[in-house]
Design a protein around this motif. Structure first.
Motif, mmCIF file in Angstrom:
data_model
loop_
_atom_site.group_PDB
_atom_site.id
_atom_site.type_symbol
_atom_site.label_atom_id
_atom_site.label_comp_id
_atom_site.label_asym_id
_atom_site.label_seq_id
_atom_site.Cartn_x
_atom_site.Cartn_y
_atom_site.Cartn_z
ATOM 1 N N ILE A 199 -9.719 -40.551 30.410
ATOM 2 C CA ILE A 199 -9.808 -39.208 29.827
ATOM 3 C C ILE A 199 -9.630 -39.271 28.318
ATOM 4 O O ILE A 199 -10.295 -38.548 27.565
ATOM 5 N N ALA A 200 -8.769 -40.155 27.846
ATOM 6 C CA ALA A 200 -8.594 -40.303 26.397
ATOM 7 C C ALA A 200 -9.875 -40.794 25.743
ATOM 8 O O ALA A 200 -10.233 -40.352 24.636
ATOM 9 N N LEU A 201 -10.593 -41.714 26.402
ATOM 10 C CA LEU A 201 -11.868 -42.174 25.859
ATOM 11 C C LEU A 201 -12.874 -41.031 25.838
ATOM 12 O O LEU A 201 -13.600 -40.847 24.849
ATOM 13 N N HIS A 202 -12.926 -40.261 26.909
ATOM 14 C CA HIS A 202 -13.796 -39.078 26.912
ATOM 15 C C HIS A 202 -13.492 -38.193 25.707
ATOM 16 O O HIS A 202 -14.405 -37.736 24.997
ATOM 17 N N ASP A 203 -12.218 -37.954 25.451
ATOM 18 C CA ASP A 203 -11.831 -37.068 24.352
ATOM 19 C C ASP A 203 -12.208 -37.652 22.998
ATOM 20 O O ASP A 203 -12.604 -36.909 22.082
ATOM 21 N N ARG A 204 -12.090 -38.968 22.844
ATOM 22 C CA ARG A 204 -12.480 -39.586 21.572
ATOM 23 C C ARG A 204 -13.981 -39.443 21.339
ATOM 24 O O ARG A 204 -14.416 -39.155 20.212
ATOM 25 N N VAL A 205 -14.767 -39.663 22.373
ATOM 26 C CA VAL A 205 -16.220 -39.504 22.214
ATOM 27 C C VAL A 205 -16.547 -38.041 21.911
ATOM 28 O O VAL A 205 -17.369 -37.743 21.039
ATOM 29 N N ALA A 206 -15.888 -37.119 22.620
ATOM 30 C CA ALA A 206 -16.140 -35.693 22.396
ATOM 31 C C ALA A 206 -15.833 -35.269 20.963
ATOM 32 O O ALA A 206 -16.431 -34.320 20.446
ATOM 33 N N SER A 207 -14.892 -35.973 20.311
ATOM 34 C CA SER A 207 -14.485 -35.600 18.955
ATOM 35 C C SER A 207 -15.346 -36.236 17.865
ATOM 36 O O SER A 207 -15.182 -35.910 16.686
ATOM 37 N N LEU A 208 -16.256 -37.134 18.236
ATOM 38 C CA LEU A 208 -17.134 -37.734 17.233
ATOM 39 C C LEU A 208 -17.992 -36.647 16.592
ATOM 40 O O LEU A 208 -18.584 -35.830 17.300
ATOM 41 N N PRO A 209 -18.102 -36.595 15.273
ATOM 42 C CA PRO A 209 -18.833 -35.506 14.619
ATOM 43 C C PRO A 209 -20.260 -35.334 15.135
ATOM 44 O O PRO A 209 -20.715 -34.197 15.339
ATOM 45 N N ARG A 210 -20.975 -36.434 15.346
ATOM 46 C CA ARG A 210 -22.359 -36.295 15.816
ATOM 47 C C ARG A 210 -22.421 -35.762 17.242
ATOM 48 O O ARG A 210 -23.315 -34.974 17.580
ATOM 49 N N ILE A 211 -21.489 -36.191 18.089
ATOM 50 C CA ILE A 211 -21.466 -35.687 19.462
ATOM 51 C C ILE A 211 -21.034 -34.223 19.480
ATOM 52 O O ILE A 211 -21.599 -33.402 20.222
#
Length: 237
Positions: A199-211
């Motif tokens: 879930i933490a990895l999901h959240d990091r990807v979700a926070s990427l500016p382009r994503i």
């Protein structure tokens, strides 16, 4: 410019490719979503002169290269987009993870269509209820538990599935969690605490500016009941 060919009304399997392209910030054309795009996609899919025809969308055109199947598309794109390791062993491991994503996606789809695609959901609802119960109890923990394990064992740390930088496996895991939360919200709310690194990895990807920008844009098709992830409350237990 890369050309992606996929059904224009759903995220589906094409979304795993879109997310990689969006994360890398490279221009691409989602062909079937443009004027005359569906006709262009079907012509290319059925053209007798194409020597390497794809089985079904999604497929991608990169110059003279035409490649289908999500894992194969991402195998081709990963090094070009900076979303794959530099070493052969790392890329092989990345391919294994992406192929496991493909297996998981097939099982997710079969929760609502366990008999076959030729039948509507309502025609196989009894079978779907039984299949979804087994999926919730056994298969979600099996797959997400495996992702949790490989994050734990990554020598570079649990921030990424492979190595120490973003890969298309990370963006694919983001999509899996997003889709499962849509289709099985009660199940995920109950179980997510078992997979904190995932879930933490999901959240990091979700926070990427382009994503973030992509998910807020019109390019991100909303989840709906025509795609892989479908919100049928009765299947969520």
């Amino acid at each position: 410019m890369y050309e992606l060919y996929y059904w224009p009304e759903i995220q589906g399997r094409g979304e795993f490719v879109r997310l990689a392209l969006e994360a890398a910030g490279v221009p691409y054309r989602d062909v079937a979503r443009g004027e005359g795009g569906m006709d262009a996609m079907m012509r290319l899919l059925e053209a007798p002169e194409v020597r390497t025809p794809s089985f079904a969308p999604p497929f991608l055109r990169d110059g003279e290269i035409l490649v289908g199947q999500v894992a194969a598309i991402l195998h081709h794109l990963g090094p070009k987009l900076g979303l794959a390791p530099d070493d052969a062993a790392g890329r092989l491991w990345l391919d294994q993870i992406q192929l496991t994503v493909t297996d998981f996606v097939a099982e997710i789809h079969d929760t609502h269509h366990p008999v076959g695609n030729r039948f509507y959901y309502e025609e196989q609802k009894a079978e779907a209820l039984r299949r979804a119960a087994q999926f919730r109890e056994d298969r979600i923990p099996k797959f997400l538990g495996w992702f949790e394990t490989i994050l734990t064992r990554n020598p570079a740390g649990p921030e990424h599935l492979v190595g120490d930088r973003l890969s298309h496996a990370d963006t694919s895991l983001f999509q899996l969690v997003e889709g499962l939360r849509y289709a099985f919200p009660r199940t995920m709310a109950r179980m997510e605490s078992a997979w904190l690194r995932t879930i933490a990895l999901h959240d990091r990807v979700a926070s990427l500016p382009r994503i973030q920008a992509y998910c807020r844009s019109g390019r991100r098709i909303p989840f709906n009941e025509n795609g892989i992830f479908r919100a049928y409350p009765e299947l969520d237990g």
